[in-house]
Design a protein around this motif. Sequence first.
Motif, PDB file in Angstrom:
ATOM      1  N   VAL A 288     -10.472  -2.632  17.185  1.00 28.05           N
ATOM      2  CA  VAL A 288     -11.216  -1.498  16.638  1.00 28.05           C
ATOM      3  C   VAL A 288     -10.304  -0.274  16.563  1.00 28.05           C
ATOM      4  O   VAL A 288     -10.255   0.428  15.544  1.00 28.05           O
ATOM      5  CB  VAL A 288     -12.474  -1.201  17.496  1.00 28.05           C
ATOM      6  CG1 VAL A 288     -13.092   0.149  17.134  1.00 28.05           C
ATOM      7  CG2 VAL A 288     -13.506  -2.310  17.325  1.00 28.05           C
ATOM      8  N   GLN A 289      -9.559  -0.039  17.636  1.00 22.87           N
ATOM      9  CA  GLN A 289      -8.668   1.131  17.664  1.00 22.87           C
ATOM     10  C   GLN A 289      -7.592   1.041  16.581  1.00 22.87           C
ATOM     11  O   GLN A 289      -7.283   2.009  15.900  1.00 22.87           O
ATOM     12  CB  GLN A 289      -8.007   1.250  19.042  1.00 22.87           C
ATOM     13  CG  GLN A 289      -8.981   1.741  20.108  1.00 22.87           C
ATOM     14  CD  GLN A 289      -8.304   1.958  21.444  1.00 22.87           C
ATOM     15  OE1 GLN A 289      -7.821   1.006  22.047  1.00 22.87           O
ATOM     16  NE2 GLN A 289      -8.257   3.197  21.888  1.00 22.87           N
TER      17      GLN A 289
ATOM     18  N   LEU B 254      -9.039   1.893  13.294  1.00 24.21           N
ATOM     19  CA  LEU B 254      -9.290   3.333  13.172  1.00 24.21           C
ATOM     20  C   LEU B 254      -7.989   4.092  12.903  1.00 24.21           C
ATOM     21  O   LEU B 254      -7.959   5.028  12.112  1.00 24.21           O
ATOM     22  CB  LEU B 254      -9.986   3.861  14.437  1.00 24.21           C
ATOM     23  CG  LEU B 254     -11.463   3.468  14.567  1.00 24.21           C
ATOM     24  CD1 LEU B 254     -11.996   3.813  15.954  1.00 24.21           C
ATOM     25  CD2 LEU B 254     -12.327   4.170  13.503  1.00 24.21           C
TER      26      LEU B 254
ATOM     27  N   ILE C 193      -7.269   3.619   9.281  1.00 20.02           N
ATOM     28  CA  ILE C 193      -8.153   4.454   8.466  1.00 20.02           C
ATOM     29  C   ILE C 193      -7.678   5.909   8.489  1.00 20.02           C
ATOM     30  O   ILE C 193      -7.634   6.575   7.456  1.00 20.02           O
ATOM     31  CB  ILE C 193      -9.614   4.342   8.973  1.00 20.02           C
ATOM     32  CG1 ILE C 193     -10.167   2.950   8.627  1.00 20.02           C
ATOM     33  CG2 ILE C 193     -10.488   5.449   8.393  1.00 20.02           C
ATOM     34  CD1 ILE C 193     -11.475   2.591   9.306  1.00 20.02           C
TER      35      ILE C 193
ATOM     36  N   LYS D  33     -15.192   1.325   2.833  1.00 20.18           N
ATOM     37  CA  LYS D  33     -15.342  -0.104   3.144  1.00 20.18           C
ATOM     38  C   LYS D  33     -14.671  -0.467   4.467  1.00 20.18           C
ATOM     39  O   LYS D  33     -15.198  -1.270   5.232  1.00 20.18           O
ATOM     40  CB  LYS D  33     -14.767  -0.944   1.999  1.00 20.18           C
ATOM     41  CG  LYS D  33     -15.785  -1.115   0.885  1.00 20.18           C
ATOM     42  CD  LYS D  33     -15.201  -1.754  -0.343  1.00 20.18           C
ATOM     43  CE  LYS D  33     -16.233  -1.651  -1.466  1.00 20.18           C
ATOM     44  NZ  LYS D  33     -15.604  -1.650  -2.792  1.00 20.18           N
TER      45      LYS D  33
ATOM     46  N   LEU E 136     -14.379   1.536   6.975  1.00 15.37           N
ATOM     47  CA  LEU E 136     -15.286   2.050   8.008  1.00 15.37           C
ATOM     48  C   LEU E 136     -16.483   1.113   8.193  1.00 15.37           C
ATOM     49  O   LEU E 136     -16.920   0.872   9.320  1.00 15.37           O
ATOM     50  CB  LEU E 136     -15.772   3.458   7.637  1.00 15.37           C
ATOM     51  CG  LEU E 136     -14.781   4.593   7.898  1.00 15.37           C
ATOM     52  CD1 LEU E 136     -15.203   5.862   7.173  1.00 15.37           C
ATOM     53  CD2 LEU E 136     -14.663   4.870   9.404  1.00 15.37           C
ATOM     54  N   ASP E 137     -17.004   0.577   7.092  1.00 15.65           N
ATOM     55  CA  ASP E 137     -18.106  -0.387   7.188  1.00 15.65           C
ATOM     56  C   ASP E 137     -17.689  -1.577   8.059  1.00 15.65           C
ATOM     57  O   ASP E 137     -18.461  -2.051   8.889  1.00 15.65           O
ATOM     58  CB  ASP E 137     -18.484  -0.900   5.788  1.00 15.65           C
ATOM     59  CG  ASP E 137     -19.295   0.111   4.993  1.00 15.65           C
ATOM     60  OD1 ASP E 137     -19.881   1.027   5.596  1.00 15.65           O
ATOM     61  OD2 ASP E 137     -19.358  -0.022   3.761  1.00 15.65           O
TER      62      ASP E 137
ATOM     63  N   VAL F 161     -15.295  -1.748  10.421  1.00 14.26           N
ATOM     64  CA  VAL F 161     -15.209  -1.384  11.844  1.00 14.26           C
ATOM     65  C   VAL F 161     -16.631  -1.248  12.405  1.00 14.26           C
ATOM     66  O   VAL F 161     -16.911  -1.686  13.518  1.00 14.26           O
ATOM     67  CB  VAL F 161     -14.427  -0.071  12.047  1.00 14.26           C
ATOM     68  CG1 VAL F 161     -14.298   0.232  13.532  1.00 14.26           C
ATOM     69  CG2 VAL F 161     -13.048  -0.153  11.427  1.00 14.26           C
ATOM     70  N   GLY F 162     -17.519  -0.670  11.612  1.00 15.02           N
ATOM     71  CA  GLY F 162     -18.911  -0.537  12.047  1.00 15.02           C
ATOM     72  C   GLY F 162     -19.528  -1.880  12.406  1.00 15.02           C
ATOM     73  O   GLY F 162     -20.246  -2.007  13.390  1.00 15.02           O
ATOM     74  N   ARG F 163     -19.220  -2.880  11.586  1.00 13.51           N
ATOM     75  CA  ARG F 163     -19.761  -4.226  11.880  1.00 13.51           C
ATOM     76  C   ARG F 163     -19.196  -4.778  13.184  1.00 13.51           C
ATOM     77  O   ARG F 163     -19.909  -5.408  13.959  1.00 13.51           O
ATOM     78  CB  ARG F 163     -19.436  -5.181  10.719  1.00 13.51           C
ATOM     79  CG  ARG F 163     -20.356  -4.972   9.531  1.00 13.51           C
ATOM     80  CD  ARG F 163     -20.303  -6.167   8.583  1.00 13.51           C
ATOM     81  NE  ARG F 163     -19.079  -6.221   7.812  1.00 13.51           N
ATOM     82  CZ  ARG F 163     -18.865  -5.538   6.679  1.00 13.51           C
ATOM     83  NH1 ARG F 163     -19.792  -4.753   6.209  1.00 13.51           N
ATOM     84  NH2 ARG F 163     -17.729  -5.656   6.036  1.00 13.51           N
TER      85      ARG F 163
ATOM     86  N   VAL G 243     -18.198  -3.038  15.778  1.00 13.76           N
ATOM     87  CA  VAL G 243     -18.813  -2.311  16.903  1.00 13.76           C
ATOM     88  C   VAL G 243     -20.257  -2.786  17.097  1.00 13.76           C
ATOM     89  O   VAL G 243     -20.698  -3.029  18.219  1.00 13.76           O
ATOM     90  CB  VAL G 243     -18.769  -0.782  16.649  1.00 13.76           C
ATOM     91  CG1 VAL G 243     -19.534  -0.021  17.731  1.00 13.76           C
ATOM     92  CG2 VAL G 243     -17.318  -0.291  16.573  1.00 13.76           C
ATOM     93  N   MET G 244     -20.971  -2.965  15.985  1.00 17.47           N
ATOM     94  CA  MET G 244     -22.356  -3.420  16.071  1.00 17.47           C
ATOM     95  C   MET G 244     -22.441  -4.824  16.685  1.00 17.47           C
ATOM     96  O   MET G 244     -23.316  -5.101  17.509  1.00 17.47           O
ATOM     97  CB  MET G 244     -22.978  -3.418  14.663  1.00 17.47           C
ATOM     98  CG  MET G 244     -24.403  -3.934  14.618  1.00 17.47           C
ATOM     99  SD  MET G 244     -25.510  -3.079  15.776  1.00 17.47           S
ATOM    100  CE  MET G 244     -26.227  -1.846  14.704  1.00 17.47           C
ATOM    101  N   ASP G 245     -21.535  -5.694  16.283  1.00 18.66           N
ATOM    102  CA  ASP G 245     -21.539  -7.055  16.815  1.00 18.66           C
ATOM    103  C   ASP G 245     -21.380  -7.036  18.334  1.00 18.66           C
ATOM    104  O   ASP G 245     -22.093  -7.731  19.064  1.00 18.66           O
ATOM    105  CB  ASP G 245     -20.401  -7.849  16.160  1.00 18.66           C
ATOM    106  CG  ASP G 245     -20.475  -9.325  16.510  1.00 18.66           C
ATOM    107  OD1 ASP G 245     -21.362 -10.010  15.959  1.00 18.66           O
ATOM    108  OD2 ASP G 245     -19.685  -9.786  17.352  1.00 18.66           O
TER     109      ASP G 245
END
Lengths: 90, 90, 90, 90
Positions: free
Chosen positions: B8-9, B12, B15, B44, B46-47, B49-51, B53-55
Amino acid sequence: MSSHKEQVQQRLRTIEGHVRGIYRMVEQDSYCIDVLMQMDAVQKALDQVGRMVMDQHLHGCVTTAIRSDDAVERERVIGELMQVFSERRK
Amino acid sequence: MSSHKEQVQQRLRTIEGHVRGIYRMVEQDSYCIDVLMQMDAVQKALDQVGRMVMDQHLHGCVTTAIRSDDAVERERVIGELMQVFSERRK
Amino acid sequence: MSSHKEQVQQRLRTIEGHVRGIYRMVEQDSYCIDVLMQMDAVQKALDQVGRMVMDQHLHGCVTTAIRSDDAVERERVIGELMQVFSERRK
Amino acid sequence: MSSHKEQVQQRLRTIEGHVRGIYRMVEQDSYCIDVLMQMDAVQKALDQVGRMVMDQHLHGCVTTAIRSDDAVERERVIGELMQVFSERRK
């Protein structure tokens, strides 16, 4: 739970009528921007029904599955949530 | 779990560099459409990474909370999920 | 026009800093939902910059191209608009 | 242009039927995730019709207005495009 189901159905009926109204707008050569704005309104109405269905799903199936001792089932409902969560964010 | 966090890092960081690149494109008066396309690419990313984090959130906090006997806590995590689910679907 | 360019650049700088802030949140093991909410805020900020760039594009390149007598060029700018318009609605 | 209009109408008819199908799914207590997936399909179909309408709008009204010597009218169509562009990107 019946009241929730009825609310969802009522909203879907409204959306169906809204789409029929847009059909007539196109038939009568309404201004494109007005058609697009009405289509956006339908999208938002669908988003709202989606939230109602999701809310019930989280309180029902998801809670039951995650509280169960069936790890496969738990993984299945989480996988489905991820799929819905991802769907319109591609 | 550390490897997930590192991934994730890393994304980011990428990005952040991508946004800096768009800044430079604007500075050099790049074509608007190229700027917009790069901004969509960042969205996209960001989307994605969002997935990720959500997972992790669903497998971690949400599973723990829903399996607990604390009804208030269960309601809290479901409420949060609804908030994230709704956020970009208004 | 320079003031518009500077505004876009300033916002991109802010977004870059925001992404860096999210990196640190992840580093410090912040709560997933807080991370997701901050990522949504970045996406909305990108949407806003996108609108600023699009507005300038419509008033500049698009207007010039459509007012020209070059039919190929007119088609090109309309094709690009369609591409941007479609991008995040798949 | 009539063929374009007929295509848009045909797709709207299909979407209307699709929404009616989802109503029946809810009536028969179909699985929430299946309902949500069908609702996503409707939203994508609406996006596609939206693109068809927008494409015609850009080639028609927008081109005519921007090629005119009426600066107020030019500003009006650009303002409308910005509104549609922004609508689902808040």
